[in-house]
Design an enzyme around this catalytic site. Structure first.
Site, PDB file in Angstrom:
ATOM      1  CD  GLU A  55      45.884  25.532  91.458  1.00 46.88           C
ATOM      2  OE1 GLU A  55      44.942  26.214  91.872  1.00 46.88           O
ATOM      3  OE2 GLU A  55      46.380  25.689  90.322  1.00 46.88           O
ATOM      4  N   GLY A 292      53.542  59.180  72.618  1.00 42.94           N
ATOM      5  CA  GLY A 292      54.467  60.217  73.059  1.00 42.94           C
ATOM      6  C   GLY A 292      53.878  61.085  74.174  1.00 42.94           C
ATOM      7  CG  LEU A 296      53.300  59.035  77.909  1.00 39.57           C
ATOM      8  CD1 LEU A 296      54.767  59.442  77.857  1.00 39.57           C
ATOM      9  CD2 LEU A 296      53.113  57.862  78.860  1.00 39.57           C
TER      10      LEU A 296
END
Length: 355
Positions: A55, A292, A296
């Site tokens: 802004e 790996g 995960l």
């Protein structure tokens, strides 16, 4: 008619915001447009944390004739002193007549206070123009603020029979260069990339953005309980990006790594909820987990993910490595994810899912 005009100008604000996706963390990416009598006077976007907000830039570029104008902004203007002064004060000072906001800011320091302050000073405020698109653009910021943890992307490459690596752990390269290039775009949008120590020991990855232009590198984070990381690993010797090692250990190895420029953090436990809280406190807004298979699997077990990006190569491996056991015994225990994107990349396919 007015709604259509508002949407057209808001689309410009969102396009401006997209230019800085990944560069503003831990702040959101924001775009702004100043319009008077149907003509754009100034545009702006937030460049990075600590720099002027969208802004402020748009109003500055608009010059002195902004009294009575309309300001379009993709996120609610701030009312508090952070790294920069409140945007609402400048909007009021410039005598903007109307402010159109795509979505409210979830930050408790703002969260409707910007709208309230503007209205108290006689400014007409409309909220919700292209709100869905604005929230999607900043979904990492919204998650970071609301859930008080990083937005988590899980990313992996696999064969069509679901293998992430060969039986000896090798995964270079399952997918094509084009797929890896796209994965680097995802890296560029992340605050940090996380892997487990097994990935470092096996693959010796660099974990940087290399295949596309970038203005910054994500922080590299390794979960390494016993400080096994070699001092000659690429993520130690390569100084193009910062490296953090999260461990349970103290001692001489930690001191040596710190002398080599690595930040080593010793935690009492490495349970993922505790680790995510630590990363939140360190302003890691968007975490990309690249592996790996064990690492995960832990995130999946804990249901700690907001987006899953799977690159599928048209290859069959047979005997190879996949995920750890999730503890699911019956088909009815399986929980489906929502497929939100499918993209062909040469012969590879990218599948993007959300919970």
């Amino acid at each position: 008619m007015i709604r259509e005009i508002d949407e057209n100008f808001m689309k410009i604000a969102l396009q401006l915001a997209k230019k800085r996706k990944g560069y503003t963390h831990p702040n959101p990416t924001v775009g702004a447009v100043v319009v008077k009598h149907g003509r754009i006077l100034g545009i702006g976007y937030h460049e990075k944390a600590g720099s002027p907000h969208a802004e402020v830039i748009a109003l500055s570029r608009a010059g002195g004739n902004v009294s009575g104008s309309t300001l379009y902004v993709s996120l609610e203007p701030c009312t508090h002193y952070g790294r920069t002064p409140p945007c609402t004060d400048l909007i009021i000072e410039k005598k903007v007549a109307r402010v159109v906001i795509a979505t409210l800011d979830p930050n408790p320091l703002v969260a409707g206070k910007g709208v309230e302050k503007l209205r108290k000073h006689g400014i007409w405020v409309d909220v919700g123009i292209l709100e869905k698109e604005a929230k999607e653009l900043n979904e990492d910021f919204f998650t970071y603020i609301i859930k008080r943890r990083p937005y988590i992307t899980l990313k992996w490459a696999q064969t069509i029979d679901g293998k992430l690596a060969t039986s000896d752990g090798s995964s270079k390269w399952i997918t094509s260069f084009e797929s890896r290039k796209l994965a680097h775009i995802f890296r560029r949008e992340a605050t940090a990339i996380l892997v487990g120590i097994k990935t470092v020991l096996r693959d010796n990855p660099q974990l940087t953005v290399r295949y596309i232009p970038t203005e910054k590198q994500p922080t590299r984070i390794v979960i390494d309980p016993q400080l096994e990381i070699p001092t000659d690993a690429k993520i130690v010797t390569d100084k193009s990006a910062e490296t953090w090692v999260i461990t349970l250990r103290e001692g001489k190895k930690k001191e040596l790594l710190e002398k080599l420029g690595v930040k080593v953090f010793t935690l009492k436990d490495l349970e993922l909820p505790n680790l995510m809280n630590f990363l939140f406190q360190k302003e890691i807004m968007h975490l990309m987990v690249e592996g790996g298979a064990y690492t995960l699997s832990q995130f999946i077990k804990e249901k700690l993910y907001d987006r899953v990006c799977v690159f599928v190569a048209p290859k069959l491996m047979g005997d190879g490595k996949s995920f750890e056991d999730f503890g699911i015994k019956k088909a009815e225990e399986l929980k489906a994810m929502k497929l939100v994107e499918i993209k062909r990349i040469g012969d590879d396919i990218l599948l993007v899912y959300k919970p």
